[in-house]
Write a protein that holds these residues in place. Structure first.
Motif, PDB file in Angstrom:
ATOM      1  N   GLU A 275       3.027   5.888  -3.140  1.00  0.00           N
ATOM      2  CA  GLU A 275       4.140   6.592  -3.778  1.00  0.00           C
ATOM      3  C   GLU A 275       3.932   6.734  -5.277  1.00  0.00           C
ATOM      4  O   GLU A 275       4.298   7.757  -5.877  1.00  0.00           O
ATOM      5  N   LEU A 276       3.336   5.729  -5.899  1.00  0.00           N
ATOM      6  CA  LEU A 276       3.060   5.821  -7.336  1.00  0.00           C
ATOM      7  C   LEU A 276       2.011   6.884  -7.635  1.00  0.00           C
ATOM      8  O   LEU A 276       2.029   7.510  -8.703  1.00  0.00           O
ATOM      9  N   GLU A 277       1.103   7.120  -6.693  1.00  0.00           N
ATOM     10  CA  GLU A 277       0.156   8.216  -6.856  1.00  0.00           C
ATOM     11  C   GLU A 277       0.893   9.556  -6.846  1.00  0.00           C
ATOM     12  O   GLU A 277       0.514  10.497  -7.549  1.00  0.00           O
TER      13      GLU A 277
ATOM     14  N   ASP B 275       0.827  -1.213   0.000  1.00  0.00           N
ATOM     15  CA  ASP B 275       0.000   0.000   0.000  1.00  0.00           C
ATOM     16  C   ASP B 275       0.861   1.262   0.000  1.00  0.00           C
ATOM     17  O   ASP B 275       0.495   2.275  -0.619  1.00  0.00           O
ATOM     18  N   SER B 276       2.005   1.216   0.667  1.00  0.00           N
ATOM     19  CA  SER B 276       2.916   2.362   0.656  1.00  0.00           C
ATOM     20  C   SER B 276       3.465   2.603  -0.742  1.00  0.00           C
ATOM     21  O   SER B 276       3.607   3.755  -1.185  1.00  0.00           O
ATOM     22  N   VAL B 277       3.772   1.520  -1.452  1.00  0.00           N
ATOM     23  CA  VAL B 277       4.276   1.656  -2.821  1.00  0.00           C
ATOM     24  C   VAL B 277       3.191   2.230  -3.723  1.00  0.00           C
ATOM     25  O   VAL B 277       3.454   3.128  -4.549  1.00  0.00           O
ATOM     26  N   ARG B 278       1.970   1.766  -3.563  1.00  0.00           N
ATOM     27  CA  ARG B 278       0.865   2.329  -4.351  1.00  0.00           C
ATOM     28  C   ARG B 278       0.716   3.827  -4.086  1.00  0.00           C
ATOM     29  O   ARG B 278       0.491   4.622  -5.019  1.00  0.00           O
TER      30      ARG B 278
ATOM     31  N   TRP C  59       1.688  -8.410  -4.928  1.00  0.00           N
ATOM     32  CA  TRP C  59       2.243  -7.304  -5.714  1.00  0.00           C
ATOM     33  C   TRP C  59       1.380  -7.068  -6.956  1.00  0.00           C
ATOM     34  O   TRP C  59       1.788  -7.315  -8.091  1.00  0.00           O
ATOM     35  N   ASN C  60       0.186  -6.574  -6.760  1.00  0.00           N
ATOM     36  CA  ASN C  60      -0.700  -6.266  -7.891  1.00  0.00           C
ATOM     37  C   ASN C  60      -1.053  -4.776  -7.882  1.00  0.00           C
ATOM     38  O   ASN C  60      -0.914  -4.087  -6.871  1.00  0.00           O
ATOM     39  N   ARG C  61      -1.491  -4.283  -9.045  1.00  0.00           N
ATOM     40  CA  ARG C  61      -1.779  -2.872  -9.238  1.00  0.00           C
ATOM     41  C   ARG C  61      -0.552  -2.007  -8.930  1.00  0.00           C
ATOM     42  O   ARG C  61      -0.625  -0.970  -8.297  1.00  0.00           O
ATOM     43  N   ILE C  62       0.585  -2.494  -9.403  1.00  0.00           N
ATOM     44  CA  ILE C  62       1.862  -1.780  -9.279  1.00  0.00           C
ATOM     45  C   ILE C  62       2.414  -1.637 -10.698  1.00  0.00           C
ATOM     46  O   ILE C  62       1.982  -2.322 -11.618  1.00  0.00           O
TER      47      ILE C  62
END
Length: 476
Positions: A422-424, A417-420, A450-453
Motif C-alpha cells: 500500500e505504501l508503494e 507485506d500488504s502495508v508495504r 514492523w520494519n521498512r514501514i
C-alpha cells in the motif's frame, strides 16, 4: 491420598522451586515445612541479597470464602488465631539487618468491607501505609487497636509486623498452574499439562520423603530425571499495563503502569489519565528492553495484561532485525516469533477514500471488522488520512480465524507485506495510522516484524462507539 489443600501447597511449592533455578534469580534454596520459623513454614525462599520470604499457605474449598475478620482472628479451642500465629512468627524471625517478608498465600479474596483488609494496597499487597495513617478514632484505627489487643502488643509493634506481611490473595489453582507453566517455559522446560503434573508430584514427593531443604541441584535432578529440559532458558518481560500480576518477582524485567490508567478494573482501563503518559510508558519499556538486550538476552517471554497497541509496541521494541525471539502464551498456546509459518491466504484489502490528506490508515480486522468505527474516527478526529485500508481474512473476521502460532506468524508477515504494498501505491504518505482488532499475540508478532514501514501511530480502541486514542508513535 493427598487432600486438595495439600495439592494446592504442592503446586505453590513447585512454582517456588522453579524460582530456585531461574538464571537471574537471587533465590538460593527452597524450604518446605521447615522447623524453626514459626507458622510461616509452608514455603520458604532464601535469598542471597535481601530478606528471606516465609509463606503460610491457606486453601479454601470455595474461592467465595474471603480473608475476613473471622479468618484472621477466630480461634479453635486453645489454638492461636492466624493473626496471632503471624505475629508470633514475625517476632521469632525479626531481623533489623535482613528483615523477613511474611506472605499469606491463599486462593481466598480479601473482604472488601473490612475496615483494614479492604484497603490492602494493590501495588504492594501490604496494609501499610494505610493502617499506619489511620486515625485512632476511625474505623480502621479502632480495628487496628482490636488486633493489637488480640495479639497482645501495642499499635506500634503490630504495625511493624504489618509492614512485613504481604497478602497474596486470589491465587486460584488455575492462575498458579499458569504461573508454574510460564516459569517452566522460562526455564527452558517442557511446560504442558503432563510436565506440570510431574513437577507437582515431585514437590509432593519431597514432602512425603521428609525432604525439607531443596537446593538448585535437587530441582535440576528432578528436571533431568523427568526429562523436562527442552531448550535454553528465556528472559521474562512482564508488562503490567491494565492489571497487576500476582507474581512480579518472577520477571527478569518488568514495568507497571496500572496506576497511570483511567478505570478501576482491567476491563475499564483503556487509556492513561494523562495523554503524556503514553510516552512515559514507551520510554520505560525502552529502558527495560535495553537492559534485557544489554544483559545478552535474545529469547524473551512476554507476560502481563495489556491491550493491542501495547502488544504492538513491545514487538517493535524487540524487533526481528536485532535477532530477538519473542514468545507469548495465547489461549494456552505458545506463540513464538520463530515458529515455522503455516501457509494461510493473504488478507483481503478494501479501500475507503476519505481524501483528508496524504497519510495512510491501516485497519487490521481479525477478531472483528473495524471498518466502520475506524472510518468514523478518522473523520471525527480530522486525521490527515487520504485512504483507509481494511485488512480482513478472506473467510471473514472472527475469533477463530488464526488457529495456532504457525498461522499467526504467516499472517503477521502477510499483513506487513500488504502495508508495504500500500505504501508503494501511496508514496506521498508520511505516516501510517494503525488500528488493530485481533489476538494480542498477533499484534506482538506484527510489531516484531514492523520494519521498512513509514513512521507509525498505533491507536487503542476505547470500546464500541467510543472511538480510539492515539497511543504510541513508532519510527519504522
Amino acid at each position: 491420598m493427598r487432600r486438595s489443600g495439600d495439592e494446592y501447597q504442592d503446586l505453590i511449592a513447585w512454582g517456588a522451586a522453579l524460582r530456585v533455578i531461574q538464571p537471574t534469580s537471587d533465590v538460593t534454596q527452597l524450604e518446605i515445612e521447615i522447623k524453626g520459623v514459626g507458622n510461616v513454614d509452608d514455603v520458604v525462599l532464601r535469598h542471597r541479597n535481601r530478606g528471606d520470604r516465609f509463606g503460610q499457605v491457606k486453601w479454601a474449598t470455595r474461592t467465595a470464602f474471603t480473608v475476613d475478620e473471622t479468618f484472621m482472628t477466630e480461634r479453635t479451642g486453645q489454638a492461636k488465631s492466624l493473626l496471632q500465629k503471624l505475629y508470633a512468627s514475625y517476632q521469632e524471625l525479626r531481623d533489623p539487618v535482613r528483615p523477613p517478608v511474611l506472605e499469606l498465600l491463599t486462593n481466598r479474596g480479601l473482604d472488601a468491607t473490612h475496615p483494614l483488609l479492604g484497603h490492602v494496597d494493590g501495588r504492594t499487597d501490604l496494609l501499610v501505609p494505610y493502617a499506619a495513617d489511620a486515625l485512632p478514632a476511625s474505623a480502621a484505627g479502632k480495628q487496628l487497636e482490636q488486633w493489637a489487643t488480640h495479639v497482645g502488643c501495642d499499635r506500634g509493634r503490630l504495625l511493624e509486623m504489618l509492614t512485613h506481611l504481604v497478602f497474596r490473595t486470589g491465587l486460584t489453582v488455575s492462575s498458579e498452574r499458569d504461573r508454574a507453566q510460564v516459569l517452566m517455559l522460562a526455564a527452558g522446560l517442557r511446560h504442558g499439562d503432563d510436565a506440570l503434573r510431574r513437577g507437582i508430584d515431585a514437590a509432593a514427593a519431597w514432602v512425603r520423603g521428609g525432604r525439607r531443604i531443596i537446593l538448585p541441584s535437587d530441582v535440576q535432578h528432578v528436571v533431568d530425571q523427568l526429562a523436562l529440559q527442552a531448550s535454553d532458558p528465556r528472559a521474562v518481560l512482564l508488562v503490567q499495563a491494565i492489571d497487576r500480576d500476582p507474581h512480579p518477582e518472577d520477571a527478569t524485567e518488568s514495568v507497571n503502569w496500572v496506576d497511570l490508567y483511567e478505570g478501576d478494573t482491567a476491563a475499564t482501563r483503556c487509556r492513561p489519565w494523562n495523554d503524556a503518559d503514553w510516552q512515559t510508558m514507551a520510554d520505560e519499556l525502552a529502558q527495560a528492553t535495553h537492559r534485557l538486550e544489554t544483559a545478552g538476552w535474545r529469547d524473551i517471554l512476554i507476560r502481563g495484561a495489556l491491550r493491542q497497541a501495547t502488544f504492538f509496541l513491545v514487538g517493535t521494541q524487540l524487533p526481528a532485525v536485532r535477532g530477538t525471539t519473542l514468545s507469548y502464551i495465547q489461549s494456552r498456546q505458545l506463540w513464538s516469533t520463530d515458529t515455522a509459518r503455516i501457509s494461510v491466504p493473504a488478507p483481503e484489502r478494501r479501500h475507503i477514500t476519505t481524501g483528508a490528506g496524504t497519510d495512510l490508515a491501516i485497519a487490521v480486522g481479525v477478531a472483528m471488522d473495524p471498518a466502520e468505527g475506524v472510518v468514523n474516527f478518522t473523520r471525527a478526529a480530522a486525521l490527515p488520512v487520504g485512504d483507509v485500508v481494511i485488512l480482513t481474512p478472506g473467510e471473514g473476521a472472527h475469533d477463530q480465524v488464526i488457529r495456532g502460532p504457525g498461522e499467526a506468524v504467516a499472517y503477521a508477515q502477510l499483513i506487513r507485506d500488504s502495508v508495504r504494498a500500500e505504501l508503494e501505491r501511496h508514496p506521498a504518505s508520511e505516516r501510517v495510522h494503525l488500528f488493530l482488532a485481533g489476538p494480542g499475540g498477533l499484534a506482538l508478532l506484527l510489531g516484531h516484524r514492523w520494519n521498512r514501514i513509514r513512521p507509525t501511530t498505533v491507536y487503542e480502541h476505547l470500546g464500541p462507539g467510543r472511538g480510539y486514542a492515539p497511543a504510541f508513535n513508532i519510527d519504522a
